[in-house]
Write a protein that holds these residues in place. Structure first.
Motif, PDB file in Angstrom:
ATOM      1  N   GLY A   1       0.770  -1.235   0.000  1.00 52.96           N
ATOM      2  CA  GLY A   1       0.000   0.000   0.000  1.00 52.96           C
ATOM      3  C   GLY A   1       0.799   1.281   0.000  1.00 52.96           C
ATOM      4  O   GLY A   1       0.211   2.369  -0.043  1.00 52.96           O
ATOM      5  N   ARG A   2       2.141   1.173   0.023  1.00 52.69           N
ATOM      6  CA  ARG A   2       2.971   2.381   0.034  1.00 52.69           C
ATOM      7  C   ARG A   2       3.911   2.369  -1.154  1.00 52.69           C
ATOM      8  O   ARG A   2       4.432   1.325  -1.551  1.00 52.69           O
TER       9      ARG A   2
ATOM     10  N   ASP B   1      -4.066   7.766  -2.343  1.00 52.89           N
ATOM     11  CA  ASP B   1      -4.329   6.960  -1.144  1.00 52.89           C
ATOM     12  C   ASP B   1      -3.777   7.656   0.101  1.00 52.89           C
ATOM     13  O   ASP B   1      -4.388   7.607   1.174  1.00 52.89           O
ATOM     14  N   GLU B   2      -2.615   8.299  -0.035  1.00 47.27           N
ATOM     15  CA  GLU B   2      -2.036   9.035   1.093  1.00 47.27           C
ATOM     16  C   GLU B   2      -2.943  10.191   1.513  1.00 47.27           C
ATOM     17  O   GLU B   2      -3.187  10.414   2.704  1.00 47.27           O
TER      18      GLU B   2
ATOM     19  N   LYS C   1      -6.156  10.488   0.927  1.00 49.93           N
ATOM     20  CA  LYS C   1      -7.391   9.925   1.483  1.00 49.93           C
ATOM     21  C   LYS C   1      -7.192   9.459   2.922  1.00 49.93           C
ATOM     22  O   LYS C   1      -8.094   9.566   3.768  1.00 49.93           O
ATOM     23  N   ALA C   2      -5.997   8.953   3.210  1.00 52.09           N
ATOM     24  CA  ALA C   2      -5.694   8.484   4.573  1.00 52.09           C
ATOM     25  C   ALA C   2      -5.348   9.625   5.517  1.00 52.09           C
ATOM     26  O   ALA C   2      -5.130   9.405   6.719  1.00 52.09           O
ATOM     27  N   GLY C   3      -5.267  10.864   5.006  1.00 55.28           N
ATOM     28  CA  GLY C   3      -4.987  12.020   5.852  1.00 55.28           C
ATOM     29  C   GLY C   3      -3.523  12.245   6.155  1.00 55.28           C
ATOM     30  O   GLY C   3      -3.185  12.948   7.112  1.00 55.28           O
ATOM     31  N   VAL C   4      -2.635  11.651   5.359  1.00 50.69           N
ATOM     32  CA  VAL C   4      -1.190  11.827   5.584  1.00 50.69           C
ATOM     33  C   VAL C   4      -0.780  13.209   5.078  1.00 50.69           C
ATOM     34  O   VAL C   4      -0.955  13.513   3.891  1.00 50.69           O
TER      35      VAL C   4
ATOM     36  N   PRO D   1      -7.745  17.260   7.274  1.00 50.73           N
ATOM     37  CA  PRO D   1      -7.457  16.322   6.173  1.00 50.73           C
ATOM     38  C   PRO D   1      -6.903  17.088   4.965  1.00 50.73           C
ATOM     39  O   PRO D   1      -7.443  18.134   4.591  1.00 50.73           O
TER      40      PRO D   1
END
Length: 232
Positions: free
Chosen positions: A117-118, A178-179, A181-184, A195
């Motif tokens: 996922g990364r 994805d990052e 969306k994940a709030g990174v 976010p």
């Protein structure tokens, strides 16, 4: 005749006197030299009557290890030199040549793949470090008949020119969303507690590790923000 000339003549005389004992002529010397070269080329070396066979190619042992990966959803087991990078394992062992070797120093991003996922630079990590990992390459995102939305957006917005960096750009772009969306947060996130949003600045900052020498950066940003539902 001076002393120097006498010395040279004496050495020559001694050499000539020894010719009969050594039985070395220019012709014989050339023959011996040729035989020696042929012997070395043939893989064996003879010194003072002792012969040592040269090891056949590939006979040297190298440290190897079994590595089990899930590549694009398919379990793969490899026996690799422990020094093999993930990039070389994908390209040379699994023949997934969509992942490109650019600088081989982690500076251009052409080798970007998604692991568990990364996104990572596959040229900077050893394959044995990813035992049991899920690896996604450009081949695993979509096919010509069924493009991933990011692939389709790159085509629509002309996000590539020579295309060499494109697989890494697309893999990185998918992971970037994805990052977000994940709030990174990133270095340009204005509020680390809120976010992040896929703004032009966020996208460009997060994609800065992927180099496009053709300079299609604006088109790449447009493709990514369209998939994210925003505007570049």
């Amino acid at each position: 005749m001076n002393a120097s000339s006498k010395h040279v003549d004496g050495v020559a005389a001694n050499c000539n006197a020894g010719d009969d004992n050594l039985n070395i002529t220019r012709r014989n010397l050339l023959k011996l030299a040729g035989m020696g070269a042929a012997t070395i080329a043939g893989g064996s070396v003879s010194i003072s009557g002792m012969s040592a066979e040269a090891p056949p190619p590939g006979a040297a042992t190298v440290p190897a290890s079994k590595v089990a990966l899930y590549v694009n959803g398919v379990p793969r087991e490899l026996s690799l030199d422990t020094r093999t990078t993930l990039l070389d394992a994908l390209r040379e062992q699994l023949h997934l040549t969509g992942t490109k070797k650019g600088c081989d120093h982690g500076q251009c991003g052409a080798c970007t793949v998604i692991v568990d996922g990364r996104r990572i630079n596959s040229c900077l990590t050893l394959a044995v470090m990813h035992q049991g990992s899920q690896v996604v390459t450009i081949e695993g995102l979509g096919t010509p008949a069924n493009l991933h939305p990011m692939q389709a957006a790159f085509v629509k917005h002309d996000g590539f020119q020579c295309g060499y960096c494109t697989p890494g750009q697309i893999c990185s772009a998918v992971a970037v969303l994805d990052e977000i969306k994940a709030g990174v947060p990133s270095h340009v996130s204005t509020d680390l507690l809120a976010p992040p949003r896929p703004t032009n600045m966020e996208v460009r900052e997060r994609m800065s590790g992927n180099i496009c020498r053709c300079g299609a950066y604006s088109n790449i940003a447009e493709a990514i923000t369209e998939v994210a539902g925003g505007r570049a």
